[in-house]
Design a protein around this motif. Structure first.
Motif, short mmCIF file in Angstrom:
data_model
loop_
_atom_site.label_atom_id
_atom_site.label_comp_id
_atom_site.label_asym_id
_atom_site.label_seq_id
_atom_site.Cartn_x
_atom_site.Cartn_y
_atom_site.Cartn_z
N TRP A 12 0.86 -1.18 0.00
CA TRP A 12 0.00 0.00 0.00
C TRP A 12 0.90 1.22 0.00
CZ3 TRP A 12 -0.71 -3.71 3.93
CH2 TRP A 12 -1.84 -4.51 3.79
N PHE A 14 0.83 4.99 1.31
CA PHE A 14 0.11 5.94 2.16
C PHE A 14 0.84 7.27 2.18
CE2 PHE A 14 -1.64 2.07 3.96
CZ PHE A 14 -2.95 2.43 4.22
N ARG A 30 -5.63 6.63 9.43
CA ARG A 30 -5.96 5.63 8.42
C ARG A 30 -4.80 4.64 8.23
NH1 ARG A 30 -8.69 10.06 6.17
NH2 ARG A 30 -6.92 10.67 4.88
N LEU A 31 -3.58 5.15 8.22
CA LEU A 31 -2.41 4.28 8.10
C LEU A 31 -2.34 3.32 9.28
CD1 LEU A 31 0.38 3.38 7.03
CD2 LEU A 31 1.35 5.28 8.34
N THR A 33 -4.67 2.27 11.25
CA THR A 33 -5.75 1.30 11.16
C THR A 33 -5.43 0.23 10.12
OG1 THR A 33 -7.37 2.96 11.83
CG2 THR A 33 -8.22 1.02 10.70
N ALA A 34 -4.90 0.65 8.98
CA ALA A 34 -4.58 -0.30 7.90
C ALA A 34 -3.51 -1.31 8.31
CB ALA A 34 -4.14 0.46 6.66
N VAL A 35 -2.56 -0.88 9.13
CA VAL A 35 -1.50 -1.81 9.54
C VAL A 35 -1.87 -2.59 10.79
CG1 VAL A 35 0.35 -0.49 8.42
CG2 VAL A 35 -0.19 -0.08 10.83
#
Length: 76
Positions: A12, A14, A30-31, A33-35
């Motif tokens: 991804w 970011f 957001r980063l 949360t994504a990781v």
């Protein structure tokens, strides 16, 4: 990213924004949360990022008069 994808990894990209005074924008959340960072882990990571950015900004400001950073007037 391309090399990682060629190795079979998911990637991804970011773009995150942190202000010079250490304020982290929603992109940082957001980063995290994504990781998979949640709760206290996320809070500690964001606080560390915020402090690092604030320290770096302060360091740059204190050295703003460094002569070695000036644009060269030599046109050779």
């Amino acid at each position: 990213m391309d090399l990682c994808k060629q190795q079979g990894w998911r990637t991804w990209l970011f773009s995150v924004e942190v202000g010079v005074r250490g304020f982290c924008s929603q992109s940082v959340l957001r980063l995290m949360t994504a990781v998979g960072a949640t709760g206290r882990e996320r809070q500690v990571a964001i606080q560390g990022l915020s402090q690092a950015v604030e320290w770096a900004s302060s360091w740059l400001w204190l050295r703003r008069e460094e002569k070695s950073w000036r644009q060269s007037t030599n046109t050779q």
